[in-house]
Design a protein around this motif. Structure first.
Motif, mmCIF file in Angstrom:
data_model
loop_
_atom_site.group_PDB
_atom_site.id
_atom_site.type_symbol
_atom_site.label_atom_id
_atom_site.label_comp_id
_atom_site.label_asym_id
_atom_site.label_seq_id
_atom_site.Cartn_x
_atom_site.Cartn_y
_atom_site.Cartn_z
ATOM 1 N N THR A 164 11.609 6.688 -1.651
ATOM 2 C CA THR A 164 10.116 6.231 -1.184
ATOM 3 C C THR A 164 10.271 6.278 0.267
ATOM 4 O O THR A 164 11.155 6.661 1.151
ATOM 5 C CB THR A 164 9.715 4.855 -1.612
ATOM 6 O OG1 THR A 164 10.756 3.656 -0.936
ATOM 7 C CG2 THR A 164 10.029 4.321 -3.017
ATOM 8 N N ASP A 165 9.130 5.529 0.923
ATOM 9 C CA ASP A 165 9.100 5.849 2.474
ATOM 10 C C ASP A 165 10.045 4.955 2.986
ATOM 11 O O ASP A 165 10.375 5.197 4.258
ATOM 12 C CB ASP A 165 7.541 5.155 2.901
ATOM 13 C CG ASP A 165 6.496 5.999 2.589
ATOM 14 O OD1 ASP A 165 6.822 7.328 2.374
ATOM 15 O OD2 ASP A 165 5.372 5.738 2.616
ATOM 16 N N SER A 210 -7.331 2.971 2.586
ATOM 17 C CA SER A 210 -7.454 4.267 2.004
ATOM 18 C C SER A 210 -6.623 4.443 0.693
ATOM 19 O O SER A 210 -7.210 5.027 -0.296
ATOM 20 C CB SER A 210 -7.056 5.382 2.971
ATOM 21 O OG SER A 210 -6.969 6.580 2.583
ATOM 22 N N ARG A 211 -5.466 3.881 0.801
ATOM 23 C CA ARG A 211 -4.684 4.198 -0.357
ATOM 24 C C ARG A 211 -4.780 3.337 -1.351
ATOM 25 O O ARG A 211 -4.897 3.577 -2.795
ATOM 26 C CB ARG A 211 -3.164 3.878 -0.205
ATOM 27 C CG ARG A 211 -2.596 4.796 0.891
ATOM 28 C CD ARG A 211 -1.124 4.685 1.296
ATOM 29 N NE ARG A 211 -0.883 5.599 2.290
ATOM 30 C CZ ARG A 211 0.950 5.676 2.507
ATOM 31 N NH1 ARG A 211 1.532 4.572 2.383
ATOM 32 N NH2 ARG A 211 1.068 6.891 3.307
ATOM 33 N N LEU A 212 -5.635 2.057 -1.202
ATOM 34 C CA LEU A 212 -6.025 1.133 -2.352
ATOM 35 C C LEU A 212 -7.483 1.501 -2.789
ATOM 36 O O LEU A 212 -7.954 0.439 -3.680
ATOM 37 C CB LEU A 212 -5.831 -0.288 -1.643
ATOM 38 C CG LEU A 212 -4.401 -0.596 -1.532
ATOM 39 C CD1 LEU A 212 -4.488 -1.971 -0.556
ATOM 40 C CD2 LEU A 212 -3.583 -0.799 -2.617
ATOM 41 N N LYS A 218 -4.909 2.576 6.742
ATOM 42 C CA LYS A 218 -3.953 3.062 5.845
ATOM 43 C C LYS A 218 -4.094 2.617 4.474
ATOM 44 O O LYS A 218 -4.292 3.076 3.265
ATOM 45 C CB LYS A 218 -2.664 3.451 6.257
ATOM 46 C CG LYS A 218 -1.828 4.304 5.302
ATOM 47 C CD LYS A 218 -0.338 4.494 5.572
ATOM 48 C CE LYS A 218 -0.356 5.306 7.187
ATOM 49 N NZ LYS A 218 1.113 5.741 7.240
ATOM 50 N N ALA A 219 -4.094 1.142 4.441
ATOM 51 C CA ALA A 219 -4.011 0.578 3.229
ATOM 52 C C ALA A 219 -5.262 0.529 2.251
ATOM 53 O O ALA A 219 -5.200 0.640 1.303
ATOM 54 C CB ALA A 219 -3.682 -1.054 3.472
ATOM 55 N N ARG A 233 -1.145 -2.390 -8.058
ATOM 56 C CA ARG A 233 -2.120 -1.492 -9.128
ATOM 57 C C ARG A 233 -1.913 -2.480 -10.539
ATOM 58 O O ARG A 233 -2.987 -2.723 -11.059
ATOM 59 C CB ARG A 233 -1.628 -0.286 -9.193
ATOM 60 C CG ARG A 233 -2.486 0.604 -10.266
ATOM 61 C CD ARG A 233 -1.947 1.984 -10.190
ATOM 62 N NE ARG A 233 -0.626 2.031 -11.211
ATOM 63 C CZ ARG A 233 -0.711 2.112 -12.508
ATOM 64 N NH1 ARG A 233 -2.012 1.976 -13.060
ATOM 65 N NH2 ARG A 233 0.345 2.003 -13.200
ATOM 66 N N LEU A 247 2.558 -0.856 -4.002
ATOM 67 C CA LEU A 247 1.546 0.018 -4.334
ATOM 68 C C LEU A 247 1.399 -0.048 -5.742
ATOM 69 O O LEU A 247 0.433 -0.611 -6.460
ATOM 70 C CB LEU A 247 1.198 1.277 -3.936
ATOM 71 C CG LEU A 247 0.072 2.062 -4.456
ATOM 72 C CD1 LEU A 247 -1.451 1.309 -3.977
ATOM 73 C CD2 LEU A 247 0.012 3.525 -3.804
ATOM 74 N N TYR A 284 0.807 -1.221 -0.047
ATOM 75 C CA TYR A 284 0.008 -0.004 -0.186
ATOM 76 C C TYR A 284 0.963 1.206 -0.126
ATOM 77 O O TYR A 284 0.269 2.388 0.385
ATOM 78 C CB TYR A 284 -0.974 -0.031 1.146
ATOM 79 C CG TYR A 284 -0.383 -0.124 2.371
ATOM 80 C CD1 TYR A 284 -0.029 0.815 3.449
ATOM 81 C CD2 TYR A 284 0.026 -1.550 3.168
ATOM 82 C CE1 TYR A 284 0.427 0.698 4.619
ATOM 83 C CE2 TYR A 284 0.480 -1.808 4.403
ATOM 84 C CZ TYR A 284 0.593 -0.724 5.191
ATOM 85 O OH TYR A 284 1.305 -0.787 6.203
ATOM 86 N N SER A 285 2.115 1.045 -0.367
ATOM 87 C CA SER A 285 2.884 2.255 -0.460
ATOM 88 C C SER A 285 3.993 1.974 -1.518
ATOM 89 O O SER A 285 4.490 0.724 -1.623
ATOM 90 C CB SER A 285 3.504 2.795 0.940
ATOM 91 O OG SER A 285 4.377 1.836 1.409
#
Length: 329
Positions: free
Chosen positions: A220-221, A68-70, A65-66, A47, A43, A38-39
């Motif tokens: 990235t993160d 929301s992002r997906l 959080k996952a 996708r 992610l 999810y990041s």
């Protein structure tokens, strides 16, 4: 025995994107699991696999959080998973095995880099525990579903950082040597590459093939444990285009990769017919990497210590002991 680590002339390059790497692959009816999906690279991997028709299970420590992002991606489910927690891994695997008969793709993508010294509840150093042991246990627990897939692939995200350090078998947990967060990260990424060698040796006869990948250098993160000042020491800014010094190229022209480019190699390894009948290799830039010397950490290729079958077997035995997991157990 000839080395498996020989480029196949895939036609991919450093700037190939994940969408380009997957081409017209039809993944309808396939089940894929992506840890940390999810990041960042995870992610993008989710996708692209979802758009190709796969059913995705995204595993991570922050389900809210996952989700929301997906949001908006079809056939994507989120399940909690903490790779530092043995019980969480077992619970996740039990959930999956009770829901899905087969798992066709497992992308061991989650991980972290450069964290201060931290140990899990068993006393294991956190990079080694989460990046390697957690994924080792997860794969072992999911083994029955991988076996039933009639051609599964397990992708473990390693790093060019493996070039900084082999697995230090005499002190993997930094109990007797000074802790170095980059060496800890590098060791865990070497371990992920060796894991793929050992897993492929066990899975080949069952149609399960394993690959490790270096996605490329991407902001990235993953860099969250580094201050802006520390990144600037490497000539990196979080908010500006990034380039390596001359001769230390991450992508074509010396640029850092985009996330879309960085996810390409793991997507290619997970789906490409070009890799049919192959496995147990370390890949980068959408191709199998060459074995190179460890003299320059920024150089491409894979160090011998990350693809050595004897070291892979040694690590496998230790990983079984430390994790309490073995294939099919």
């Amino acid at each position: 025995m000839p080395s498996k680590q020989v480029p196949i002339g895939s036609g991919n390059k450093a700037t190939t994107t994940a969408e380009e790497a997957i081409g017209d692959a039809d993944l309808r009816g396939k089940v894929a699991i992506v840890t940390g999906g999810y990041s960042g690279l995870g992610l993008e991997t989710v996708r692209v696999l979802s758009n190709a028709g796969a059913t995705l299970i995204v595993a991570g420590r922050d389900p809210d959080k996952a989700r929301s992002r997906l949001a908006g991606l079809p056939r994507v489910e989120v399940r909690p998973l903490d790779l530092l927690d043995r019980a969480s891994i077992d619970a996740f695997a039990t959930d999956i095995l009770g829901t899905f008969t087969r798992v066709h793709i497992l992308v061991n993508n989650a991980g972290f880099m450069g964290a201060p010294l931290k140990r899990d509840a068993r006393g294991y150093e956190s990079h080694f525990s989460a990046n390697h042991l957690g994924h080792f246990q997860l794969t072992a627990r999911l083994w029955p579903a991988l076996c039933r897939a009639d051609g599964a692939r397990v992708i473990s995200v390693s790093s060019r950082g493996h070039r900084m350090a082999p697995v230090e078998f005499s002190d993997m947990q930094f109990e007797h040597r000074e802790y170095d967060r980059l060496i800890a990260y590098a060791q865990s990424k070497t371990a992920q590459a060796l894991f793929s060698v050992g897993l492929d040796a066990r899975g080949e006869g069952l149609g399960i093939r394993a690959f490790s990948v270096h996605p490329g250098s991407i902001i990235t993160d993953l860099s969250r444990h580094f201050s802006d000042e520390e990144l600037r020491a490497y000539g990196i800014s979080r908010n500006e285009p990034h380039r390596f010094p001359a001769g230390q190229s991450a992508g074509e022209g010396g640029d850092f990769k985009t996330v879309e480019q960085g996810a390409a190699t793991q997507v290619w390894c997970a789906t490409s017919d070009q890799l049919r009948g192959m496995g147990g290799v370390y890949c980068e830039n959408g191709d199998i990497a060459e074995v190179t010397s460890p003299e320059d950490v920024f150089r491409g290729g894979v160090c011998p210590w990350a693809v050595d079958p004897e070291l892979a077997e040694r690590l496998w035995r230790i990983s079984e002991e430390l994790s309490g997991a073995s294939l099919g157990s």
